[in-house]
Design a protein around this motif. Structure first.
Motif, PDB file in Angstrom:
ATOM      1  N   UNK A  41      23.858  66.870  50.662  1.00 29.25           N
ATOM      2  CA  UNK A  41      22.759  67.188  49.754  1.00 29.25           C
ATOM      3  C   UNK A  41      21.419  67.085  50.464  1.00 29.25           C
ATOM      4  N   UNK A  42      21.293  66.097  51.354  1.00 23.63           N
ATOM      5  CA  UNK A  42      20.060  65.963  52.129  1.00 23.63           C
ATOM      6  C   UNK A  42      19.870  67.154  53.053  1.00 23.63           C
ATOM      7  N   UNK A  43      20.979  67.667  53.606  1.00 30.80           N
ATOM      8  CA  UNK A  43      20.909  68.856  54.457  1.00 30.80           C
ATOM      9  C   UNK A  43      20.381  70.054  53.681  1.00 30.80           C
ATOM     10  N   UNK A  44      20.683  70.083  52.383  1.00 34.72           N
ATOM     11  CA  UNK A  44      20.211  71.168  51.528  1.00 34.72           C
ATOM     12  C   UNK A  44      18.761  70.966  51.083  1.00 34.72           C
ATOM     13  N   UNK A  45      18.144  69.879  51.556  1.00 31.03           N
ATOM     14  CA  UNK A  45      16.738  69.634  51.249  1.00 31.03           C
ATOM     15  C   UNK A  45      16.506  68.843  49.975  1.00 31.03           C
ATOM     16  N   UNK A  46      17.552  68.228  49.431  1.00 30.67           N
ATOM     17  CA  UNK A  46      17.425  67.462  48.194  1.00 30.67           C
ATOM     18  C   UNK A  46      17.144  65.993  48.496  1.00 30.67           C
ATOM     19  N   UNK A  47      16.399  65.347  47.624  1.00 28.85           N
ATOM     20  CA  UNK A  47      16.067  63.938  47.760  1.00 28.85           C
ATOM     21  C   UNK A  47      17.207  63.112  47.171  1.00 28.85           C
ATOM     22  N   UNK A  48      17.909  62.383  48.022  1.00 32.14           N
ATOM     23  CA  UNK A  48      19.062  61.602  47.564  1.00 32.14           C
ATOM     24  C   UNK A  48      18.707  60.130  47.375  1.00 32.14           C
ATOM     25  N   UNK A  49      17.437  59.802  47.408  1.00 36.02           N
ATOM     26  CA  UNK A  49      17.018  58.427  47.168  1.00 36.02           C
ATOM     27  C   UNK A  49      17.374  58.017  45.740  1.00 36.02           C
ATOM     28  N   UNK A  50      18.040  56.889  45.607  1.00 32.80           N
ATOM     29  CA  UNK A  50      18.405  56.395  44.279  1.00 32.80           C
ATOM     30  C   UNK A  50      19.420  57.248  43.549  1.00 32.80           C
ATOM     31  N   UNK A  51      20.225  57.966  44.280  1.00 33.96           N
ATOM     32  CA  UNK A  51      21.211  58.875  43.674  1.00 33.96           C
ATOM     33  C   UNK A  51      22.119  58.128  42.692  1.00 33.96           C
ATOM     34  N   UNK A  52      22.637  56.983  43.105  1.00 32.26           N
ATOM     35  CA  UNK A  52      23.581  56.235  42.278  1.00 32.26           C
ATOM     36  C   UNK A  52      22.936  55.704  41.000  1.00 32.26           C
ATOM     37  N   UNK A  53      21.622  55.518  41.017  1.00 34.86           N
ATOM     38  CA  UNK A  53      20.943  54.977  39.831  1.00 34.86           C
ATOM     39  C   UNK A  53      20.954  55.948  38.659  1.00 34.86           C
ATOM     40  N   UNK A  54      21.185  57.223  38.953  1.00 34.59           N
ATOM     41  CA  UNK A  54      21.175  58.234  37.890  1.00 34.59           C
ATOM     42  C   UNK A  54      22.569  58.518  37.342  1.00 34.59           C
ATOM     43  N   UNK A  55      23.583  57.857  37.907  1.00 39.43           N
ATOM     44  CA  UNK A  55      24.969  58.111  37.507  1.00 39.43           C
ATOM     45  C   UNK A  55      25.537  56.879  36.812  1.00 39.43           C
ATOM     46  N   UNK A  56      26.168  57.102  35.660  1.00 43.01           N
ATOM     47  CA  UNK A  56      26.704  56.004  34.855  1.00 43.01           C
ATOM     48  C   UNK A  56      28.158  56.304  34.487  1.00 43.01           C
ATOM     49  N   UNK A  57      28.995  55.299  34.593  1.00 48.94           N
ATOM     50  CA  UNK A  57      30.393  55.432  34.196  1.00 48.94           C
ATOM     51  C   UNK A  57      30.492  55.197  32.701  1.00 48.94           C
ATOM     52  N   UNK A  58      31.014  56.177  31.979  1.00 50.86           N
ATOM     53  CA  UNK A  58      31.146  56.077  30.522  1.00 50.86           C
ATOM     54  C   UNK A  58      32.498  55.491  30.151  1.00 50.86           C
ATOM     55  N   UNK A  59      32.530  54.786  29.039  1.00 48.59           N
ATOM     56  CA  UNK A  59      33.781  54.176  28.593  1.00 48.59           C
ATOM     57  C   UNK A  59      34.791  55.227  28.149  1.00 48.59           C
ATOM     58  N   UNK A  60      34.293  56.337  27.595  1.00 47.40           N
ATOM     59  CA  UNK A  60      35.185  57.394  27.116  1.00 47.40           C
ATOM     60  C   UNK A  60      34.380  58.680  26.953  1.00 47.40           C
ATOM     61  N   UNK A  61      35.053  59.724  26.508  1.00 44.42           N
ATOM     62  CA  UNK A  61      34.409  61.031  26.345  1.00 44.42           C
ATOM     63  C   UNK A  61      33.274  60.945  25.329  1.00 44.42           C
ATOM     64  N   UNK A  62      33.499  60.235  24.240  1.00 43.41           N
ATOM     65  CA  UNK A  62      32.484  60.131  23.194  1.00 43.41           C
ATOM     66  C   UNK A  62      31.181  59.564  23.739  1.00 43.41           C
ATOM     67  N   UNK A  63      31.281  58.489  24.516  1.00 44.95           N
ATOM     68  CA  UNK A  63      30.083  57.888  25.100  1.00 44.95           C
ATOM     69  C   UNK A  63      29.431  58.833  26.108  1.00 44.95           C
ATOM     70  N   UNK A  64      30.245  59.560  26.874  1.00 44.61           N
ATOM     71  CA  UNK A  64      29.704  60.441  27.914  1.00 44.61           C
ATOM     72  C   UNK A  64      28.865  61.566  27.327  1.00 44.61           C
ATOM     73  N   UNK A  65      29.275  62.097  26.173  1.00 47.06           N
ATOM     74  CA  UNK A  65      28.643  63.316  25.664  1.00 47.06           C
ATOM     75  C   UNK A  65      27.650  63.075  24.537  1.00 47.06           C
TER      76      UNK A  65
END
Length: 320
Positions: A55-79
């Motif tokens: 992603x960095x090679x594509x010119x995207x800022x990957x700083x704090x990438x993991x902070x924007x991703x959350x594991x949901x308990x189930x489909x209902x919570x995810x959507x």
């Protein structure tokens, strides 16, 4: 865009789903991932770490990438507050019918509901659903954070607003959406790939060529040409000043006499091809081969992006 995209739900965290997750997060989206796999959190962390250099090679800022991703308990919570949902589940009609039945009820009314389906058209799993107007296929190629193409395939009940939103969404992600206006199993990319794969298996079964030498034929000739100009433009140029018309009338006549090979379906013959592929590539791990693939694909993309002009830009803009 009819609605801005701020939050995305990724349903299914296999290779495709994890790649989408990284791409979505790299473009600033809040991403919630749902999958019953017990190692989901670890798989997400590993995928983000592996995808970040690409992603960095594509010119995207990957700083704090993991902070924007959350594991949901189930489909209902995810959507529950998603602006867009990307489904990446099994290629199973019953599964998709059940899941999209839940999605149209549990996701917000404005949420765009997309399937990474490789072969099953949207109409096949939305025929009995209410609100199927916001469901369509957004079929990527592996891995979607590297390969730009997304086949946007509306179903019979998909609204034009949803089609345009899908085009806008994938364009926002730096992808190349191509709208296919008629549903057909396998869509375009996989049908082309399947036709070539069938002929390749036939040639290996017949002892004409080994799998690694066949790959050299592609990577050192047709693959280069197709990456640069595609199939029809390549043939148009192959006809010289007379173009595609000349090619069809002359070389095309003799080529038309070739009969595509039909590989044997006997288990022992299929096994012979499997063993030949394993002999060619089985001495290297999946992770090693995948990393080399993606580095090479990124290099091709950088080379193409560095050329002056895009042969297909005008046609693409007119279509979309």
């Amino acid at each position: 865009m009819t609605h801005p995209f701020r939050t995305a739900a990724v349903i299914g965290a296999g290779t495709i789903g994890l790649s989408w997750t990284a791409l979505f997060a790299a473009h600033g989206l809040t991403v919630r991932v749902s999958d019953p796999r017990p190692d989901l959190a670890e798989a997400v962390d590993t995928a983000l770490a592996q995808s970040a250099p690409h992603l960095a090679t594509l010119g995207l800022d990957v700083t704090g990438l993991a902070n924007r991703v959350h594991v949901a308990a189930d489909v209902t919570e995810a959507v529950h507050d998603a602006d867009v949902v990307q489904e990446n589940g099994p290629e199973n009609l019953g599964f998709k019918k059940e899941l999209f039945g839940r999605l149209v009820e549990e996701a917000p009314w404005h949420a765009l509901l997309l399937s990474s389906s490789s072969a099953i058209p949207a109409t096949a799993f939305t025929g009995d659903l209410r609100h199927a107007d916001r469901v369509l296929v957004g079929h990527p190629f592996n891995p979607p954070h590297v390969i730009p193409l997304v086949e946007v395939v509306p179903g019979e009940y998909t609204s034009e607003d949803a089609v345009q939103d899908a085009v806008d969404f994938y364009t926002f992600l730096g992808r190349t959406p191509v709208v296919e206006r008629k549903e057909i199993p396998g869509f375009v990319g996989n049908r082309l790939q399947h036709a070539l794969s069938r002929e390749a298996a036939y040639l290996v079964q017949q002892g004409v060529v080994t799998p690694d030498d066949l790959d050299r034929v592609l990577t050192r000739s047709l693959g280069i040409r197709w990456a640069a100009v595609g199939l029809f433009l390549g043939q148009h140029l192959g006809g010289g000043p007379g173009g595609y018309r000349h090619l069809v009338g002359h070389i095309g006549a003799s080529m038309g006499e070739l009969t595509p090979g039909e590989p044997s379906k006997r288990p022992e013959d299929r096994l012979r091809v499997v063993e030949a592929v394993e002999k060619a590539y089985g001495n290297r791990s999946y992770a090693d081969l995948a990393e080399e693939r993606d580095r090479r694909q990124l290099a091709v993309l950088r080379a193409l992006d560095g050329t002056t002009g895009d042969t297909h830009t005008n046609a693409h803009n007119e279509e979309n």
